[in-house]
Design a protein around this motif. Structure first.
Motif, PDB file in Angstrom:
ATOM      1  N   GLY A 319      47.200  35.192  41.192  1.00 36.62           N
ATOM      2  CA  GLY A 319      46.072  35.732  40.435  1.00 36.62           C
ATOM      3  C   GLY A 319      44.962  34.711  40.267  1.00 36.62           C
ATOM      4  O   GLY A 319      43.774  35.053  40.325  1.00 36.62           O
ATOM      5  N   THR A 320      45.330  33.452  40.053  1.00 39.71           N
ATOM      6  CA  THR A 320      44.315  32.402  39.921  1.00 39.71           C
ATOM      7  C   THR A 320      43.573  32.210  41.240  1.00 39.71           C
ATOM      8  O   THR A 320      42.347  32.023  41.249  1.00 39.71           O
ATOM      9  N   PHE A 321      44.276  32.268  42.363  1.00 36.83           N
ATOM     10  CA  PHE A 321      43.605  32.203  43.666  1.00 36.83           C
ATOM     11  C   PHE A 321      42.602  33.340  43.807  1.00 36.83           C
ATOM     12  O   PHE A 321      41.470  33.145  44.285  1.00 36.83           O
ATOM     13  N   SER A 322      42.995  34.555  43.419  1.00 37.79           N
ATOM     14  CA  SER A 322      42.106  35.713  43.549  1.00 37.79           C
ATOM     15  C   SER A 322      40.885  35.571  42.650  1.00 37.79           C
ATOM     16  O   SER A 322      39.759  35.892  43.056  1.00 37.79           O
ATOM     17  N   ARG A 323      41.088  35.093  41.436  1.00 34.72           N
ATOM     18  CA  ARG A 323      39.944  34.899  40.535  1.00 34.72           C
ATOM     19  C   ARG A 323      39.014  33.813  41.055  1.00 34.72           C
ATOM     20  O   ARG A 323      37.788  33.905  40.921  1.00 34.72           O
ATOM     21  N   ALA A 324      39.590  32.778  41.679  1.00 40.39           N
ATOM     22  CA  ALA A 324      38.765  31.720  42.254  1.00 40.39           C
ATOM     23  C   ALA A 324      37.908  32.268  43.396  1.00 40.39           C
ATOM     24  O   ALA A 324      36.720  31.940  43.515  1.00 40.39           O
ATOM     25  N   SER A 325      38.498  33.090  44.249  1.00 42.64           N
ATOM     26  CA  SER A 325      37.760  33.658  45.379  1.00 42.64           C
ATOM     27  C   SER A 325      36.611  34.534  44.903  1.00 42.64           C
ATOM     28  O   SER A 325      35.541  34.569  45.525  1.00 42.64           O
ATOM     29  N   ALA A 326      36.822  35.249  43.802  1.00 43.42           N
ATOM     30  CA  ALA A 326      35.778  36.116  43.270  1.00 43.42           C
ATOM     31  C   ALA A 326      34.691  35.316  42.550  1.00 43.42           C
ATOM     32  O   ALA A 326      33.503  35.644  42.633  1.00 43.42           O
ATOM     33  N   ALA A 327      35.097  34.249  41.849  1.00 47.89           N
ATOM     34  CA  ALA A 327      34.135  33.482  41.056  1.00 47.89           C
ATOM     35  C   ALA A 327      33.315  32.517  41.904  1.00 47.89           C
ATOM     36  O   ALA A 327      32.129  32.284  41.622  1.00 47.89           O
ATOM     37  N   LEU A 328      33.948  31.933  42.948  1.00 52.48           N
ATOM     38  CA  LEU A 328      33.264  30.952  43.809  1.00 52.48           C
ATOM     39  C   LEU A 328      33.375  31.437  45.256  1.00 52.48           C
ATOM     40  O   LEU A 328      34.237  30.996  46.008  1.00 52.48           O
ATOM     41  N   ARG A 329      32.508  32.353  45.626  1.00 50.96           N
ATOM     42  CA  ARG A 329      32.624  33.002  46.938  1.00 50.96           C
ATOM     43  C   ARG A 329      32.366  32.041  48.089  1.00 50.96           C
ATOM     44  O   ARG A 329      32.758  32.314  49.214  1.00 50.96           O
ATOM     45  N   ARG A 330      31.695  30.930  47.823  1.00 52.44           N
ATOM     46  CA  ARG A 330      31.466  29.925  48.852  1.00 52.44           C
ATOM     47  C   ARG A 330      32.465  28.769  48.738  1.00 52.44           C
ATOM     48  O   ARG A 330      32.269  27.722  49.331  1.00 52.44           O
ATOM     49  N   GLY A 331      33.529  28.981  47.986  1.00 57.03           N
ATOM     50  CA  GLY A 331      34.486  27.897  47.757  1.00 57.03           C
ATOM     51  C   GLY A 331      35.078  27.352  49.040  1.00 57.03           C
ATOM     52  O   GLY A 331      35.202  26.140  49.222  1.00 57.03           O
TER      53      GLY A 331
END
Length: 404
Positions: A319-331
Motif C-alpha cells: 500500500g505504501t508503494f502504491s501511495r508513493a506512485s500516486a503522490a510522486l508520479r515522477r519518482g
C-alpha cells in the motif's frame, strides 16, 4: 507462446517467489551446515546478516545503475545471479574453506535478490492494469506464498529424500530463476515513466517532504511486519506447547499465510475500498495485535495476536508503494529503490528494538513486543497527516504549487 503484459505480471509474481527462495532456503540448512562442515553458530548467524546487508546495499546502488543498464537487462541479470548463487552453494564449500564458500554463494544470490526487490514493483506499476493498488497487493502476496512453499516443499524433500541430498534441492530451486529469466527476455516491459519524462533524482526526492513521510511509512511497515514475525516461532512453541522444529514451521508459516491472505483479499476486492482508510484500519488492528500478543496472560492468545499481526500488516508494504506512485508520479527507479531500502531498514530495526527492550526487561519478550507497537502507531499518524494535508490542499486557493 505469445508474450503479453499478463505474462509480465506472472513473471513478476514468480520473481517474488524467487526472492522467497533467497531469504528462506539457506536458513533451513543451518543445522546441516553445522554438522557437515563444523561451522560454529556465530558464523552461521553471520550468513543472515550478510544476506540482508548485501540486499540493502543493492537497494541503495540500484537508484543509480538500473536506469543506465535498463530494466530488462537488470531483472534478467538478477535472476541469473540468483541461480548462480544457489548452484555455487553446492560446489564452493567443497572447493574452498566451507564457510567462505557458503558466504560467497550467499553474496552472489543476495545481489540478485536485492535487484529483484527493487525492480518488480515498478515493473508491475508500469503494466497497463485497471487497478494498480490491487495488482501491487497481489504481487506482494506471492512473497508470502513463496515463503510458505519453500519451507513446506523443502521440509517434505528432506523428510522423504534426506537432508544429505540438500545440494540436489538447491539445484532444483535454481531452475526457477533460470526459467523466469528466459521469459523476462521476451515479455514486454513498460517503462515506469512516459517517453521523454525524466525520473526524479535522488536529490529531488530527498528535498521532498512528501517523500520523507513515505520513507517513514515504509520503515514502519517493514518494522511492524518483522517485529513480530521474527518471534513467531517462539510464540508457537509456547502457545501450542510444541518443540522447536514444529514451532519453526507453525509460527512463521501461520504469519506468512495470514499476511498473504490479507494481500490476496485486497487484490480481489480492494478496488471497492479507499486505500488510505484500509491502511489506517490495518495499522490500528496491528497495534491491537501487538497489545494482545504482549499483554495476554495466556500463551495461546499471544499466538492468536501473532497471527492477527500477520493479517494486519499485509496491505501496509504494498500500500505504501502504491501511495508513493500516486503522490510522486515522477519518482521513478530512485524512489522505488530508496523506499525498498527504507523498508528493509525497518525489517532490521523492528526486531532489533524488540530484542533490546526485551534484554533490558530481563528477557521479557512481551515488553519488547509492546515497545514495537510504536511502529504501527507512527504509521497511523503519517496516514492521518497525509489525509489532513490532502484535505487542506483541496481547500487551498489556486496558486503556485508547493514543493514536495
Amino acid at each position: 507462446m505469445g508474450f503479453t503484459y499478463r505474462t509480465t505480471l506472472v513473471s513478476c509474481f514468480v520473481a517474488y517467489i524467487v526472492q522467497a527462495v533467497v531469504n528462506n532456503f539457506v536458513p533451513l540448512l543451518f543445522v546441516t551446515f553445522q554438522s557437515e562442515f563444523g561451522i560454529p553458530l556465530s558464523q552461521i548467524t553471520l550468513l543472515i546478516t550478510v544476506n540482508f546487508a548485501v540486499q540493502l546495499t543493492v537497494d541503495l546502488l540500484s537508484a543509480r545503475f538500473v536506469d543506465v543498464i535498463g530494466y530488462r537487462a537488470s531483472i534478467v541479470a538478477a535472476h541469473i545471479l540468483t541461480a548462480v548463487g544457489l548452484v555455487l552453494l553446492t560446489v564452493l564449500p567443497q572447493s574452498v574453506d566451507p564457510f567462505a564458500g557458503i558466504l560467497a554463494a550467499v553474496v552472489v544470490y543476495a545481489i540478485g535478490g536485492g535487484i529483484i526487490e527493487v525492480l518488480v514493483s515498478p515493473i508491475v506499476e508500469a503494466c497497463p492494469t485497471d487497478d494498480k493498488a490491487s495488482a501491487m497487493s497481489l504481487l506482494h502476496s506471492f512473497y508470502c506464498w513463496g515463503s510458505v512453499g519453500v519451507v513446506l516443499l523443502s521440509t517434505v524433500f528432506f523428510a522423504y529424500v534426506g537432508v544429505s541430498s540438500w545440494r540436489l534441492l538447491a539445484c532444483a530451486w535454481a531452475v526457477l530463476p533460470l526459467a523466469n529469466a528466459l521469459v523476462l527476455l521476451r515479455t514486454p516491459i513498460a517503462k515506469p515513466l512516459d517517453e521523454g519524462d525524466a525520473g526524479m533524482s535522488v536529490g529531488e526526492l530527498l528535498g521532498s517532504r512528501v517523500f520523507w513521510v513515505l520513507v517513514v511509512m515504509m520503515l514502519c511497515a517493514g518494522a511492524s511486519e518483522q517485529s513480530v514475525s521474527q518471534w513467531a516461532s517462539a510464540f508457537a512453541e509456547r502457545g501450542l506447547q510444541v518443540g522447536k522444529t514444529m514451532g519453526d514451521l507453525a509460527g512463521p508459516m501461520m504469519f506468512a499465510l495470514l499476511m498473504g491472505t490479507a494481500r490476496l483479499l485486497y487484490a480481489k476486492i480492494g478496488s471497492r475500498w479507499d486505500l488510505g482508510r484500509t491502511m489506517l484500519a490495518s495499522t490500528l488492528l496491528c497495534a491491537a495485535s501487538y497489545l494482545l500478543t504482549s499483554l495476554s496472560p495466556l500463551p495461546a492468545l499471544s499466538l492468536v495476536g501473532c497471527g492477527l499481526c500477520g493479517f494486519s500488516v499485509g496491505v501496509l508494504w504494498p500500500g505504501t508503494f502504491s501511495r508513493a506512485s500516486a503522490a510522486l508520479r515522477r519518482g521513478g527507479t530512485a524512489m522505488f529503490a530508496l523506499l525498498a531500502l527504507a523498508g528493509d531498514l525497518g525489517c532490521s530495526a523492528g526486531p532489533t528494538l524488540v530484542g533490546m527492550v526485551s534484554d533490558a526487561a530481563g528477557g521479557n519478550l512481551g515488553a519488547g513486543i509492546l515497545a514495537g507497537a510504536v511502529f504501527p502507531v507512527v504509521l497511523a499518524v503519517c496516514l492521518i497527516a497525509q489525509r489532513a494535508g490532502a484535505g487542506a490542499g483541496r481547500r487551498r486557493p489556486a496558486g503556485p504549487a508547493a514543493r514536495g
